[in-house]
Design a protein around this motif. Structure first.
Motif, PDB file in Angstrom:
ATOM      1  N   THR A 182      68.541  47.206  20.971  1.00  0.00           N
ATOM      2  CA  THR A 182      67.214  46.808  21.432  1.00  0.00           C
ATOM      3  C   THR A 182      67.264  46.184  22.824  1.00  0.00           C
ATOM      4  OG1 THR A 182      67.468  44.702  20.238  1.00  0.00           O
ATOM      5  CG2 THR A 182      66.300  46.479  19.106  1.00  0.00           C
ATOM      6  N   TYR A 183      66.109  46.234  23.489  1.00  0.00           N
ATOM      7  CA  TYR A 183      65.990  45.726  24.846  1.00  0.00           C
ATOM      8  C   TYR A 183      64.541  45.296  25.054  1.00  0.00           C
ATOM      9  CZ  TYR A 183      65.373  45.902  29.941  1.00  0.00           C
ATOM     10  OH  TYR A 183      65.049  45.617  31.235  1.00  0.00           O
ATOM     11  N   GLU A 184      64.345  44.040  25.421  1.00  0.00           N
ATOM     12  CA  GLU A 184      62.996  43.539  25.637  1.00  0.00           C
ATOM     13  C   GLU A 184      62.613  43.713  27.101  1.00  0.00           C
ATOM     14  OE1 GLU A 184      60.163  39.620  24.739  1.00  0.00           O
ATOM     15  OE2 GLU A 184      62.337  39.518  24.403  1.00  0.00           O
ATOM     16  N   GLY A 185      61.460  44.294  27.333  1.00  0.00           N
ATOM     17  CA  GLY A 185      61.026  44.497  28.715  1.00  0.00           C
ATOM     18  C   GLY A 185      59.676  45.173  28.782  1.00  0.00           C
ATOM     19  N   ILE A 186      59.227  45.404  30.003  1.00  0.00           N
ATOM     20  CA  ILE A 186      57.950  46.066  30.248  1.00  0.00           C
ATOM     21  C   ILE A 186      58.228  47.492  30.704  1.00  0.00           C
ATOM     22  CG2 ILE A 186      55.802  46.044  31.576  1.00  0.00           C
ATOM     23  CD1 ILE A 186      56.206  43.049  31.996  1.00  0.00           C
ATOM     24  N   ASP A 199      75.978  51.975  27.404  1.00  0.00           N
ATOM     25  CA  ASP A 199      77.243  52.688  27.505  1.00  0.00           C
ATOM     26  C   ASP A 199      78.354  51.912  26.808  1.00  0.00           C
ATOM     27  OD1 ASP A 199      78.130  50.669  29.233  1.00  0.00           O
ATOM     28  OD2 ASP A 199      77.810  51.848  31.048  1.00  0.00           O
ATOM     29  N   LEU A 200      79.554  52.476  26.845  1.00  0.00           N
ATOM     30  CA  LEU A 200      80.683  51.895  26.124  1.00  0.00           C
ATOM     31  C   LEU A 200      80.966  50.467  26.559  1.00  0.00           C
ATOM     32  CD1 LEU A 200      82.992  52.338  24.099  1.00  0.00           C
ATOM     33  CD2 LEU A 200      84.355  53.273  25.986  1.00  0.00           C
ATOM     34  N   ALA A 201      80.726  50.178  27.843  1.00  0.00           N
ATOM     35  CA  ALA A 201      80.983  48.835  28.382  1.00  0.00           C
ATOM     36  C   ALA A 201      79.839  47.867  28.107  1.00  0.00           C
ATOM     37  CB  ALA A 201      81.236  48.922  29.878  1.00  0.00           C
ATOM     38  N   GLY A 202      78.764  48.358  27.503  1.00  0.00           N
ATOM     39  CA  GLY A 202      77.640  47.483  27.192  1.00  0.00           C
ATOM     40  C   GLY A 202      76.557  47.445  28.248  1.00  0.00           C
ATOM     41  N   ASN A 203      76.643  48.333  29.226  1.00  0.00           N
ATOM     42  CA  ASN A 203      75.621  48.392  30.268  1.00  0.00           C
ATOM     43  C   ASN A 203      74.428  49.218  29.809  1.00  0.00           C
ATOM     44  OD1 ASN A 203      77.291  47.037  32.308  1.00  0.00           O
ATOM     45  ND2 ASN A 203      78.507  48.915  32.263  1.00  0.00           N
ATOM     46  N   LEU A 204      73.239  48.752  30.136  1.00  0.00           N
ATOM     47  CA  LEU A 204      72.023  49.472  29.789  1.00  0.00           C
ATOM     48  C   LEU A 204      72.001  50.826  30.487  1.00  0.00           C
ATOM     49  CD1 LEU A 204      69.177  49.271  28.386  1.00  0.00           C
ATOM     50  CD2 LEU A 204      68.331  48.442  30.594  1.00  0.00           C
ATOM     51  N   VAL A 205      71.696  51.876  29.742  1.00  0.00           N
ATOM     52  CA  VAL A 205      71.512  53.199  30.342  1.00  0.00           C
ATOM     53  C   VAL A 205      70.113  53.224  30.947  1.00  0.00           C
ATOM     54  CG1 VAL A 205      71.350  55.669  29.896  1.00  0.00           C
ATOM     55  CG2 VAL A 205      73.095  54.306  28.733  1.00  0.00           C
ATOM     56  N   LEU A 206      70.044  53.385  32.251  1.00  0.00           N
ATOM     57  CA  LEU A 206      68.801  53.198  32.980  1.00  0.00           C
ATOM     58  C   LEU A 206      67.900  54.423  32.934  1.00  0.00           C
ATOM     59  CD1 LEU A 206      70.171  51.409  36.169  1.00  0.00           C
ATOM     60  CD2 LEU A 206      69.254  50.361  34.093  1.00  0.00           C
TER      61      LEU A 206
END
Length: 254
Positions: A182-186, A199-206
């Protein structure tokens, strides 16, 4: 009896005269605007992450046709998100017709639940994706309920096993090599807790627009760093010139 022992026992998608009167739009809208956004977020972010690839197809709210009986019964199945790997992603498709795709079924499916669909998503559809589609990874999530994320992975016995969330509450999608969390945002002017890929490193896929904004910010930051370095260099030159003057030297003559 196996297909090898009985030539007549062929798989339905291999039928010599498959149906041609297929419907690709039943006119039914998604549950809500948030469901529509949530679906597009997953599709567009995956396409952004794999922009340099054309060996996959991802669709949303598109019918999947897999048998003649299904067509006769008008038993429409349109997952909110599905991904098929190792196919030509450049082909234009109105829906996913299994017998036109060499018998290929989705490798990953995500259903965006609502109170009216949650039971079917976690029973009837889950059984279909497990027993008929043999879809490797299946996830469900209600965009209005941040605690609703669940997922299953097909084991070596072709049975779904529940996925265990990590410390962030994310679930690993083995086929995609990505986390779902999950990701909270607009997004599209709506504030919510969205289902997103990491991704594997925990970075949000933009999303494409997020990636563009990040690139623009990087360019601004790099320009600011260049200015600071230039100013620092000028200040250092001025200090050295002052020191030379203290020593009786004219720095302009050097």
């Amino acid at each position: 009896m196996t297909t090898e022992n009985n030539p007549r026992a062929i798989l339905d998608w291999e039928h010599p005269t498959p149906p041609t009167d297929l419907i690709f739009d039943d006119g039914e809208p998604l549950e809500s605007n948030r469901h529509r956004i949530a679906m597009n977020v997953l599709i567009r972010s995956l396409q952004q992450a794999w922009a340099d690839r054309n060996d996959f197809f991802t669709g949303g709210n598109m019918f999947i046709y897999y048998s003649s009986a299904q067509v006769r019964n008008r038993d429409f199945r349109g997952p909110d998100l599905f991904v098929v790997l190792n196919v030509d992603g450049n082909n234009s498709r109105q829906g996913w017709v299994v017998w036109e795709e060499n018998g290929r079924y989705p490798d990953v499916i995500v259903e965006l639940m609502s109170p009216s669909t949650a039971k079917i998503d976690k029973t009837v559809k889950k059984d279909l994706y497990e027993q008929t589609f043999h879809t490797s990874d299946y996830f469900v999530y209600d965009p209005f309920d941040p605690t609703s994320l669940q997922g299953w992975h097909l084991d070596h016995n072709q049975q779904y096993q529940s996925l265990t969330p990590n410390e962030c509450g994310w679930l690993w999608c083995q086929k995609l090599g990505l986390w779902l969390g999950t990701y909270e945002g607009i997004i599209d002017r709506e504030t919510a807790i969205w289902l997103r890929f990491y991704d594997l490193a925990g970075n949000l896929v933009l999303l494409p627009e997020e990636a563009a904004a990040a690139q623009a910010q990087t360019a601004v930051t790099q320009a600011e760093i260049a200015v600071v370095r230039e100013e620092a260099a000028a200040a250092q030159v001025a200090r050295l010139a002052a020191r030379l003057r203290e020593l009786g030297e004219n720095p302009d003559m050097l």
